[in-house]
Design an enzyme around this catalytic site. Sequence first.
Site, PDB file in Angstrom:
ATOM      1  N   ASN A   1     -34.863  37.581 -20.562  1.00 29.57           N
ATOM      2  CA  ASN A   1     -35.521  37.847 -21.846  1.00 29.57           C
ATOM      3  C   ASN A   1     -34.777  37.053 -22.912  1.00 29.57           C
ATOM      4  O   ASN A   1     -33.698  37.438 -23.333  1.00 29.57           O
ATOM      5  CB  ASN A   1     -35.483  39.350 -22.146  1.00 29.57           C
ATOM      6  CG  ASN A   1     -36.127  39.674 -23.489  1.00 29.57           C
ATOM      7  OD1 ASN A   1     -36.702  38.797 -24.135  1.00 29.57           O
ATOM      8  ND2 ASN A   1     -36.022  40.917 -23.913  1.00 29.57           N
TER       9      ASN A   1
ATOM     10  N   LYS B   1     -35.653  36.676 -25.872  1.00 27.42           N
ATOM     11  CA  LYS B   1     -35.879  37.259 -27.197  1.00 27.42           C
ATOM     12  C   LYS B   1     -36.249  36.143 -28.188  1.00 27.42           C
ATOM     13  O   LYS B   1     -36.896  35.177 -27.804  1.00 27.42           O
ATOM     14  CB  LYS B   1     -34.661  38.075 -27.643  1.00 27.42           C
ATOM     15  CG  LYS B   1     -34.235  39.084 -26.568  1.00 27.42           C
ATOM     16  CD  LYS B   1     -33.200  40.077 -26.997  1.00 27.42           C
ATOM     17  CE  LYS B   1     -32.876  41.006 -25.836  1.00 27.42           C
ATOM     18  NZ  LYS B   1     -31.955  42.084 -26.180  1.00 27.42           N
TER      19      LYS B   1
ATOM     20  N   HIS C   1     -40.235  46.958 -25.027  1.00 31.29           N
ATOM     21  CA  HIS C   1     -38.803  46.713 -25.204  1.00 31.29           C
ATOM     22  C   HIS C   1     -38.301  47.574 -26.360  1.00 31.29           C
ATOM     23  O   HIS C   1     -39.026  47.795 -27.341  1.00 31.29           O
ATOM     24  CB  HIS C   1     -38.551  45.230 -25.493  1.00 31.29           C
ATOM     25  CG  HIS C   1     -37.098  44.886 -25.376  1.00 31.29           C
ATOM     26  ND1 HIS C   1     -36.202  45.163 -26.375  1.00 31.29           N
ATOM     27  CD2 HIS C   1     -36.378  44.344 -24.362  1.00 31.29           C
ATOM     28  CE1 HIS C   1     -34.990  44.787 -25.978  1.00 31.29           C
ATOM     29  NE2 HIS C   1     -35.070  44.292 -24.764  1.00 31.29           N
TER      30      HIS C   1
ATOM     31  N   GLU D   1     -33.490  50.160 -19.670  1.00 25.63           N
ATOM     32  CA  GLU D   1     -32.500  49.523 -20.541  1.00 25.63           C
ATOM     33  C   GLU D   1     -31.928  50.563 -21.504  1.00 25.63           C
ATOM     34  O   GLU D   1     -32.556  50.875 -22.530  1.00 25.63           O
ATOM     35  CB  GLU D   1     -33.151  48.411 -21.363  1.00 25.63           C
ATOM     36  CG  GLU D   1     -33.737  47.299 -20.527  1.00 25.63           C
ATOM     37  CD  GLU D   1     -33.865  45.994 -21.307  1.00 25.63           C
ATOM     38  OE1 GLU D   1     -33.297  45.008 -20.845  1.00 25.63           O
ATOM     39  OE2 GLU D   1     -34.484  45.977 -22.379  1.00 25.63           O
TER      40      GLU D   1
ATOM     41  N   SER E   1     -26.580  44.142 -21.130  1.00 20.64           N
ATOM     42  CA  SER E   1     -25.305  43.438 -20.941  1.00 20.64           C
ATOM     43  C   SER E   1     -25.014  43.068 -19.481  1.00 20.64           C
ATOM     44  O   SER E   1     -23.869  43.086 -19.053  1.00 20.64           O
ATOM     45  CB  SER E   1     -24.150  44.263 -21.514  1.00 20.64           C
ATOM     46  OG  SER E   1     -24.323  44.443 -22.908  1.00 20.64           O
TER      47      SER E   1
END
Length: 250
Positions: A9, A11, A97, A169, A214
Amino acid sequence: MRKKVIAANWKMNGTLEQANSLLDAFAAAPLNVNENKIAVFAVPAPYLMLAKEKLSGNPYLQVAAQNCYSKKSGAYTGEISVEILKSIGINYVVLGHSERREYFGESNAFLAEKVNISLEYGITPIFCCGEPLEIREAETQNAFVAKQLEESLFHLSAEEISKIIIAYEPIWAIGTGKTASNEQAQEMHLSIRAVLAAKYGDVANEIPILYGGSVKASSAVALFAEPDVDGGLVGGASLVADEFIKIINA
Ligand code: 13P
């Protein structure tokens, strides 16, 4: 056997020049992908076609949109429809998300509409869920995530839900360098699978559940070895070619 999926991702990161060089690196790298183990690249919308083109040599490298709108077409300036995505050959979309939920107010009910239209167009949602820190500290994370799934997905048939990829997540682990422990990830993934199994039975075993927050090359091998962790959704580390190549190959 359920698929393993490693998803990048990006972003809202990367200039065209950077996108070109990252995509070239991924296209050229020896990657451990096959029909049961795919890599998906959620790039900013202006690079979707570029990514399709650059990665077209390998059918196990797929491209995802980072979002879509809930309507088929029309006067929704600035939005992207699944009809548009499908017409340029995109088969995956990241939905729900935590950044969309937090900064753009996306609710579970609104996400249910996006899930529906994606499935209608044959686009696989990578559906994100996960709890904020205060919920984790109150130890109510399993119920919190179960509610997200119930309100956005549980209207689907077993056949429909079997087409979804879930990404867990924990918000406190996103971009913080603070990853959930392997045990915390496995515990939640097992809980998600149990919630899915209670509603849908055996189909739960076919649904890939990815971990995000992370993920680094150094943590990926042990994390992905957990029985219910079927891959990862990777932010920061997916913008560093060598690092992400190692994560795919983990
Ligand atoms: P980081 O890997 O940068 O923590 O981001 C995780 C994420 O939000 C992926 O969608």
